[in-house]
Design an enzyme around this catalytic site. Sequence first.
Site, mmCIF file in Angstrom:
data_model
loop_
_atom_site.group_PDB
_atom_site.id
_atom_site.type_symbol
_atom_site.label_atom_id
_atom_site.label_comp_id
_atom_site.label_asym_id
_atom_site.label_seq_id
_atom_site.Cartn_x
_atom_site.Cartn_y
_atom_site.Cartn_z
ATOM 1 N N LYS A 64 0.813 -1.236 0.000
ATOM 2 C CA LYS A 64 0.000 0.000 0.000
ATOM 3 C C LYS A 64 0.847 1.288 0.000
ATOM 4 O O LYS A 64 0.333 2.372 0.265
ATOM 5 C CB LYS A 64 -1.005 0.055 1.171
ATOM 6 C CG LYS A 64 -1.943 -1.112 1.318
ATOM 7 C CD LYS A 64 -2.502 -1.682 0.060
ATOM 8 C CE LYS A 64 -3.480 -0.802 -0.665
ATOM 9 N NZ LYS A 64 -3.898 -1.484 -1.963
ATOM 10 N N GLY A 65 2.109 1.152 -0.341
ATOM 11 C CA GLY A 65 2.970 2.338 -0.352
ATOM 12 C C GLY A 65 2.872 3.154 -1.637
ATOM 13 O O GLY A 65 3.235 4.331 -1.661
ATOM 14 N N THR B 140 3.448 1.050 -4.699
ATOM 15 C CA THR B 140 4.362 0.196 -5.476
ATOM 16 C C THR B 140 3.882 -0.002 -6.906
ATOM 17 O O THR B 140 4.694 -0.058 -7.832
ATOM 18 C CB THR B 140 4.548 -1.172 -4.793
ATOM 19 O OG1 THR B 140 3.268 -1.792 -4.628
ATOM 20 C CG2 THR B 140 5.187 -1.015 -3.414
ATOM 21 N N ARG B 141 2.568 -0.109 -7.102
ATOM 22 C CA ARG B 141 2.056 -0.304 -8.468
ATOM 23 C C ARG B 141 2.291 0.958 -9.297
ATOM 24 O O ARG B 141 2.711 0.871 -10.458
ATOM 25 C CB ARG B 141 0.566 -0.687 -8.420
ATOM 26 C CG ARG B 141 -0.143 -0.736 -9.761
ATOM 27 C CD ARG B 141 0.501 -1.694 -10.756
ATOM 28 N NE ARG B 141 0.522 -3.070 -10.286
ATOM 29 C CZ ARG B 141 1.237 -4.046 -10.863
ATOM 30 N NH1 ARG B 141 2.002 -3.809 -11.920
ATOM 31 N NH2 ARG B 141 1.224 -5.280 -10.361
ATOM 32 N N ARG C 171 5.335 5.030 3.081
ATOM 33 C CA ARG C 171 4.214 5.958 3.226
ATOM 34 C C ARG C 171 3.942 6.092 4.713
ATOM 35 O O ARG C 171 4.227 5.157 5.474
ATOM 36 C CB ARG C 171 3.014 5.322 2.508
ATOM 37 C CG ARG C 171 1.712 6.076 2.536
ATOM 38 C CD ARG C 171 0.672 5.241 1.801
ATOM 39 N NE ARG C 171 -0.590 5.935 1.641
ATOM 40 C CZ ARG C 171 -1.671 5.381 1.105
ATOM 41 N NH1 ARG C 171 -1.639 4.128 0.671
ATOM 42 N NH2 ARG C 171 -2.795 6.063 0.991
ATOM 43 N N SER D 298 -5.070 2.197 4.790
ATOM 44 C CA SER D 298 -5.190 1.749 3.402
ATOM 45 C C SER D 298 -5.233 0.221 3.325
ATOM 46 O O SER D 298 -6.039 -0.358 2.583
ATOM 47 C CB SER D 298 -3.990 2.284 2.613
ATOM 48 O OG SER D 298 -3.940 1.746 1.321
ATOM 49 N N GLY E 216 -6.414 4.022 -4.706
ATOM 50 C CA GLY E 216 -7.077 5.281 -4.402
ATOM 51 C C GLY E 216 -8.486 5.050 -3.888
ATOM 52 O O GLY E 216 -9.401 5.804 -4.214
ATOM 53 N N ARG E 217 -8.643 4.016 -3.098
ATOM 54 C CA ARG E 217 -9.950 3.768 -2.482
ATOM 55 C C ARG E 217 -10.252 4.847 -1.444
ATOM 56 O O ARG E 217 -9.331 5.390 -0.823
ATOM 57 C CB ARG E 217 -9.954 2.421 -1.755
ATOM 58 C CG ARG E 217 -9.865 1.201 -2.643
ATOM 59 C CD ARG E 217 -10.018 -0.043 -1.764
ATOM 60 N NE ARG E 217 -10.002 -1.262 -2.555
ATOM 61 C CZ ARG E 217 -8.966 -2.086 -2.633
ATOM 62 N NH1 ARG E 217 -7.855 -1.823 -1.958
ATOM 63 N NH2 ARG E 217 -9.028 -3.177 -3.363
ATOM 64 N N THR E 218 -11.538 5.121 -1.225
ATOM 65 C CA THR E 218 -11.910 6.026 -0.151
ATOM 66 C C THR E 218 -11.731 5.284 1.171
ATOM 67 O O THR E 218 -12.248 4.177 1.338
ATOM 68 C CB THR E 218 -13.384 6.457 -0.316
ATOM 69 O OG1 THR E 218 -13.520 6.998 -1.624
ATOM 70 C CG2 THR E 218 -13.782 7.492 0.718
HETATM 71 N N1 LIG Z 1 -0.758 7.492 -9.477
HETATM 72 C C1 LIG Z 1 -1.427 6.816 -8.546
HETATM 73 N N2 LIG Z 1 -2.668 6.331 -8.812
HETATM 74 C C2 LIG Z 1 -3.331 5.634 -7.848
HETATM 75 N N3 LIG Z 1 -2.847 5.360 -6.616
HETATM 76 C C3 LIG Z 1 -1.624 5.822 -6.321
HETATM 77 C C4 LIG Z 1 -0.868 6.572 -7.260
HETATM 78 N N4 LIG Z 1 0.303 6.902 -6.674
HETATM 79 C C5 LIG Z 1 0.282 6.396 -5.438
HETATM 80 N N5 LIG Z 1 -0.878 5.742 -5.218
HETATM 81 C C6 LIG Z 1 -1.210 5.081 -3.964
HETATM 82 O O1 LIG Z 1 -0.904 3.708 -4.106
HETATM 83 C C7 LIG Z 1 -1.613 3.036 -3.076
HETATM 84 C C8 LIG Z 1 -1.614 1.549 -3.343
HETATM 85 O O2 LIG Z 1 -0.304 1.101 -3.120
HETATM 86 P P1 LIG Z 1 0.303 -0.206 -3.767
HETATM 87 O O3 LIG Z 1 0.170 -0.154 -5.256
HETATM 88 O O4 LIG Z 1 1.658 -0.366 -3.231
HETATM 89 O O5 LIG Z 1 -0.685 -1.315 -3.195
HETATM 90 S S1 LIG Z 1 -0.457 -2.897 -3.173
HETATM 91 O O6 LIG Z 1 0.322 -3.207 -1.993
HETATM 92 O O7 LIG Z 1 0.210 -3.295 -4.405
HETATM 93 O O8 LIG Z 1 -1.829 -3.436 -3.067
HETATM 94 C C9 LIG Z 1 -2.977 3.708 -3.088
HETATM 95 O O9 LIG Z 1 -3.485 3.616 -1.781
HETATM 96 P P2 LIG Z 1 -5.021 3.973 -1.393
HETATM 97 O O10 LIG Z 1 -5.220 5.430 -1.754
HETATM 98 O O11 LIG Z 1 -5.123 3.740 0.048
HETATM 99 O O12 LIG Z 1 -5.878 3.064 -2.217
HETATM 100 C C10 LIG Z 1 -2.671 5.127 -3.547
HETATM 101 O O13 LIG Z 1 -2.789 6.084 -2.526
#
Ligand SMILES: Nc1ncnc2c1ncn2[C@@H]1O[C@H](COP(=O)(O)OS(=O)(=O)O)[C@@H](OP(=O)(O)O)[C@H]1O
Length: 327
Positions: free
Chosen positions: A78-79, A81-82, A159, A167, A285-287
């Site tokens: 949730k940092g 990474t994607r 994060r 998250s 980007g979930r609420t």
């Molecule tokens: N560009 C962009 N678009 C969407 N989301 C973004 C982006 N950059 C960072 N983030 C933040 O990434 C959070 C999800 O982290 P991860 O991808 O590491 O999650 S996972 O561990 O692979 O499930 C996700 O967490 P949540 O907001 O809590 O859903 C986002 O805040």
Amino acid sequence: SGGGGARDAWLRTPLAPSEMITAQSALPEREAQESSTTDEDLAGRRAANGSSERGGAVSTPDYGEKKLPQALIIGVKKGGTRALLEAIRVHPDVRAVGVEPHFFDRNYEKGLEWYRNVMPKTLDGQITMEKTPSYFVTNEAPKRIHSMAKDIKLIVVVRNPVTRAISDYTQTLSKKPEIPTFEVLAFKNRTLGLIDASWSAIRIGIYALHLENWLQYFPLSQILFVSGERLIVDPAGEMAKVQDFLGLKRVVTEKHFYFNKTKGFPCLKKPEDSSAPRCLGKSKGRTHPRIDPDVIHRLRKFYKPFNMMFYQMTGQDFQWEQEEGDK
Ligand SMILES: Nc1ncnc2c1ncn2[C@@H]1O[C@H](COP(=O)(O)OS(=O)(=O)O)[C@@H](OP(=O)(O)O)[C@H]1O
């Protein structure tokens, strides 16, 4: 404080880094309500647009050979990474696996040939990468990765641990709506103010504890810490650091990002191409649910000494204490 005396004492007293490894092994991870999958986003998008690899973009032909990775995104869950992987794989000198291979935690017994086979083909000079956020908190991962390639480059997106925990919880809640509230899960004993650090949502955020384990095998110079917060407000700035760290030309720049107001996040675009930007899917980007401010306050207090230790260990101040809300 009853039966769990020693552990509870640990939860109140910050440890010196040398004591932390023992403390970590003493804390079993509570995964009861957790799903093991961290990143369902890419799989969903692939299924939706029927493409493999780059989420619908036309990928380069499959020339070259499969190599073991030279760089890994090892965490944190949730940092961000994607977002980081999708941005870095825009670079022509990077090829990455879309899914999380989970080799150094779940699939290690399958062997290095299995792992290499999971990788995309690369041409000379291209870097092979993958991301599996659970590596950062896997005890055996540093040793295993070191035995594969001691000169590998490691990237950790960190994060604010309080936001990260929420998250993480939000993700679990989206799959299992029946789970207890965050406020309930966060405490071993709320009256005593005893945080449950064995809950994985909380444990993962004790970054200093996990980092200590990596530093037994890798020098700091081989690890890059990316701020998950800055990756959202200044993606190009963070990507410049990532490219420098990987020894790549700065190809991914401001031109590749577009802030999408509806999504509330930066999305990727190809500068030469005016087609729609690529945003990450609904699982990013979930609420977050509203969390009792008192619980947030207690968690911030809980993490503070560990954050300070983490800043000291990395030589970077991530400013999580300066933030107003939990975000
Ligand atoms: N560009 C962009 N678009 C969407 N989301 C973004 C982006 N950059 C960072 N983030 C933040 O990434 C959070 C999800 O982290 P991860 O991808 O590491 O999650 S996972 O561990 O692979 O499930 C996700 O967490 P949540 O907001 O809590 O859903 C986002 O805040």
